[in-house]
Write a protein that holds these residues in place. Structure first.
Motif, PDB file in Angstrom:
ATOM      1  N   SER A 193     -14.149  -6.644   0.178  1.00  0.00           N
ATOM      2  CA  SER A 193     -14.510  -5.615  -0.226  1.00  0.00           C
ATOM      3  C   SER A 193     -15.167  -5.569  -1.383  1.00  0.00           C
ATOM      4  N   GLU A 242     -12.342 -10.114  -3.730  1.00  0.00           N
ATOM      5  CA  GLU A 242     -11.224  -9.484  -3.771  1.00  0.00           C
ATOM      6  C   GLU A 242     -11.513  -8.889  -2.318  1.00  0.00           C
ATOM      7  N   THR A 273      -7.373  -0.634  -5.128  1.00  0.00           N
ATOM      8  CA  THR A 273      -6.359  -1.745  -5.043  1.00  0.00           C
ATOM      9  C   THR A 273      -7.045  -2.860  -4.174  1.00  0.00           C
ATOM     10  N   HIS A 274      -6.516  -4.110  -4.291  1.00  0.00           N
ATOM     11  CA  HIS A 274      -7.001  -5.067  -3.477  1.00  0.00           C
ATOM     12  C   HIS A 274      -5.572  -5.949  -2.943  1.00  0.00           C
ATOM     13  N   ASP A 275      -5.370  -6.384  -1.996  1.00  0.00           N
ATOM     14  CA  ASP A 275      -4.253  -6.997  -1.566  1.00  0.00           C
ATOM     15  C   ASP A 275      -4.389  -8.494  -2.014  1.00  0.00           C
ATOM     16  N   ASN A 323      -8.606  -6.918   1.364  1.00  0.00           N
ATOM     17  CA  ASN A 323      -7.682  -6.290   2.089  1.00  0.00           C
ATOM     18  C   ASN A 323      -7.231  -6.950   3.162  1.00  0.00           C
ATOM     19  N   ARG A 344       0.709  -7.412   5.337  1.00  0.00           N
ATOM     20  CA  ARG A 344       0.330  -7.029   4.080  1.00  0.00           C
ATOM     21  C   ARG A 344       1.928  -7.367   3.131  1.00  0.00           C
TER      22      ARG A 344
END
Length: 195
Positions: free
Chosen positions: A129, A104, A87-89, A106, A113
């Motif tokens: 990332s 992408e 997952t990526h924020d 985090n 977040r």
């Protein structure tokens, strides 16, 4: 193109070697033996055209090797182990070196977040990332990477024909883009003027 150039070079080398050996053997039979180096140098001075072609070929191959080694020294080494989070924020697209890149990452702080929405890549301090690309700036297709005869990297779009030649491969461009994004964020957080 590269294959045709190699075939041309090999045919030139083969013809030069064959003609030199033929002349060498026929003259050696006439002179009975090459016991002295002066006789060998006389043959080379007689056939200067062949010697010039051979020196020119060695010069071209030497220059090619020098250019390729200098370009290879500029590349980032590939990592031994790497992982990709699921997952990526934050996600976004960035234009860099004449290409589009999908980035992408985090967010580094936990408080931000919960507040952050997608596509706010440059507003937060983000740990990049995943970088995907390069993509064509005109039709968003993945660019093909090829190595030229002289060692440069040629990127081309299969659909629209957009081309670009660089001295860096795909992985090196990804590493530089990641460093560029993170350095801008660090400068922004420290209130330093950006150029």
């Amino acid at each position: 193109m590269k294959k045709k150039l190699k075939e041309l070079l090999f045919s030139i080398i083969a013809s030069l070697v064959a003609s030199f050996l033929w002349n060498y053997t026929t003259l050696s039979l006439q002179m009975r033996a090459f016991s002295k180096i002066n006789q060998f140098l006389d043959i080379i001075s007689t056939y200067q055209f062949l010697a010039y072609w051979f020196v020119f070929l060695l010069l071209v191959l030497g220059i090619r090797h020098f250019i390729r080694s200098k370009i290879n020294q500029k590349q980032e080494p590939y990592p031994m182990v790497f992982s990709i989070p699921y997952t990526h924020d934050v996600t976004g697209e960035i234009k860099y070196e004449g290409f589009l890149w999908k980035v992408e990452g985090n967010i580094k702080s936990r408080q931000a977040r919960s507040i952050t929405m997608k596509d706010e890549l440059e507003d937060q301090e983000v740990d990049i990332s995943y970088i995907d690309g390069p993509y064509c700036i005109y039709d968003y297709r993945k660019m093909k990477e090829q190595r030229t005869y002289w060692g440069f990297y040629k990127y081309s779009c299969a659909k629209c024909g957009y081309k670009r030649k660089l001295t860096k491969n795909n992985f090196t461009l990804e590493c530089e883009l990641k460093d560029e994004i993170e350095s801008k964020q660090r400068m922004k957080n420290r209130n330093m003027p950006m150029e």
